[in-house]
Design a protein around this motif. Structure first.
Motif, PDB file in Angstrom:
ATOM      1  N   ALA A 117       2.204   4.372  -4.991  1.00 53.94           N
ATOM      2  CA  ALA A 117       2.765   3.613  -3.863  1.00 53.94           C
ATOM      3  C   ALA A 117       4.244   3.344  -4.077  1.00 53.94           C
ATOM      4  CB  ALA A 117       2.003   2.292  -3.694  1.00 53.94           C
ATOM      5  N   VAL A 212       4.293   2.607   3.843  1.00 55.80           N
ATOM      6  CA  VAL A 212       3.491   2.537   2.624  1.00 55.80           C
ATOM      7  C   VAL A 212       2.706   1.230   2.687  1.00 55.80           C
ATOM      8  CG1 VAL A 212       3.472   2.426   0.103  1.00 55.80           C
ATOM      9  CG2 VAL A 212       5.186   3.823   1.273  1.00 55.80           C
ATOM     10  N   TYR A 214      -0.207  -1.103   0.517  1.00 62.19           N
ATOM     11  CA  TYR A 214      -1.075  -1.365  -0.618  1.00 62.19           C
ATOM     12  C   TYR A 214      -1.876  -2.619  -0.278  1.00 62.19           C
ATOM     13  CZ  TYR A 214      -2.860  -1.362  -5.331  1.00 62.19           C
ATOM     14  OH  TYR A 214      -3.697  -1.283  -6.421  1.00 62.19           O
TER      15      TYR A 214
END
Length: 339
Positions: A117, A212, A214
């Motif tokens: 990530a 991105v 997470y």
């Protein structure tokens, strides 16, 4: 959308349950509940298999404890038998949920993780001038059971399997109809899947330059400040109306050249620095294991392994000078000799 035909028969398969036992026991073989389960492994798995197939398997038996990481959290750890169940369930349901996610989601996925990530975020920082970073307020505690089960029903068609998933989800709540327990394997996969629609909003509707995610930490990039702000408004509305989630007010909007804090690092286009949180983790871990060695609770081989684990927390960053300074301030040799 074609739904998966996976059912309880696959979850209760002997090979699935045996593999689930070994995954659940990994690193916990000395615990009493694991040893008791292993002592009658065939009988325990047979009873678990029967309970799964007839729909009476017990769920919701958890122990709770608090951690600070760095903020206080309540962890709900399922009993060992239920952990075996969760591993068996996700052995078949996990890949189905994983295929529904976009490539730029990095939590709880094979071949992904924090390092991947961070590298992906670094790639976007070098290419696009502006970013926005958000996270969700009390994410696990805010997940709506009805919305989650609706999402799962669009992925799976077996009613008995959905019934087991529903019992697993409904067994825990922070508020009526809301909340997943932090610490359960199923929660990790369900929570990661819950925001899949947000990923697609960003990529397919807002057409951001890059994204991105997470878990509930999300960063996206755009060509200018106005564009990323406009996307933020759409994200807030989507999270509130479609997922019953609240985006925290502490949104970061900035220029990529100035870097972004993400997944425990300060990411810059040309450098990767440790966050204060990771620095503190390293220092705390070193102190813990060196003190344990000095007190005689572990031997020198274990100390070496544990310090190596602590060092791994810092290994990906450009932190050689900082590590040297830490060793200068508290030499490892000195800690060993003092013992």
């Amino acid at each position: 959308m074609k739904r998966s035909p996976v059912g309880l028969a696959e979850v209760a398969d002997w090979h699935t349950l045996a593999a689930a036992f070994h995954r659940a026991a990994l690193g916990k073989t000395r615990r009493d509940e694991v040893r008791l389960f292993r002592a009658d492994l065939h009988g325990e798995l047979a009873r678990l298999r029967a309970d799964i197939l007839n729909g009476t398997v017990a769920v919701g038996s958890m122990r709770s404890f608090r951690i600070r990481d760095p903020k206080p959290r309540i962890i709900h750890a399922p009993c060992f038998r239920e952990r075996v169940l969760h591993h068996a369930l996700m052995a078949h349901a996990g890949p189905v949920l994983d295929r529904a996610l976009v490539d730029d989601t990095f939590a709880c996925r094979a071949g992904k993780g924090t390092v991947a990530a961070v590298q992906r975020a670094r790639h976007h920082l070098r290419r696009h001038p502006w970013y926005a970073k958000i996270d969700i307020r009390a994410y696990f505690a805010s997940i709506d059971h009805a919305i989650l089960m609706g999402q799962l029903a669009r992925r799976f068609k077996d009613r008995d399997l959905l019934g087991l998933m529903a019992r697993t989800v409904f067994a825990h709540h922070v508020a009526p109809g809301r909340g997943l327990p932090i610490g359960a394997l199923t929660s990790q996969h369900f929570a990661n899947h819950y925001l899949g629609g947000l990923d697609r909003l960003l990529l397919e509707t807002c057409r951001v330059r890059g994204v991105v995610r997470y878990m509930d930490d999300v960063v996206w990039w755009g060509d200018d400040k106005a564009t990323v702000r406009e996307t933020l408004d759409r994200v807030r509305r989507f999270a509130a109306s479609e997922l019953r989630l609240e985006v925290k007010e502490t949104v970061q909007i900035g220029r990529s050249r100035d870097g972004v804090a993400f997944c425990g690092y300060r990411i810059l286009p040309g450098r990767l620095l440790l966050s204060r949180r990771r620095k503190r983790r390293y220092a705390d871990a070193r102190a813990q294991w060196e003190d344990a060695f000095a007190a005689g609770r572990i031997d020198d081989v274990t100390l070496q392994a544990r310090v190596a684990d602590a060092l791994a927390v810092t290994a990906q960053a450009d932190a050689a000078a900082w590590r040297r300074e830490q060793l200068r301030r508290r030499p490892l040799a000195g800690a060993v000799l003092d013992a």
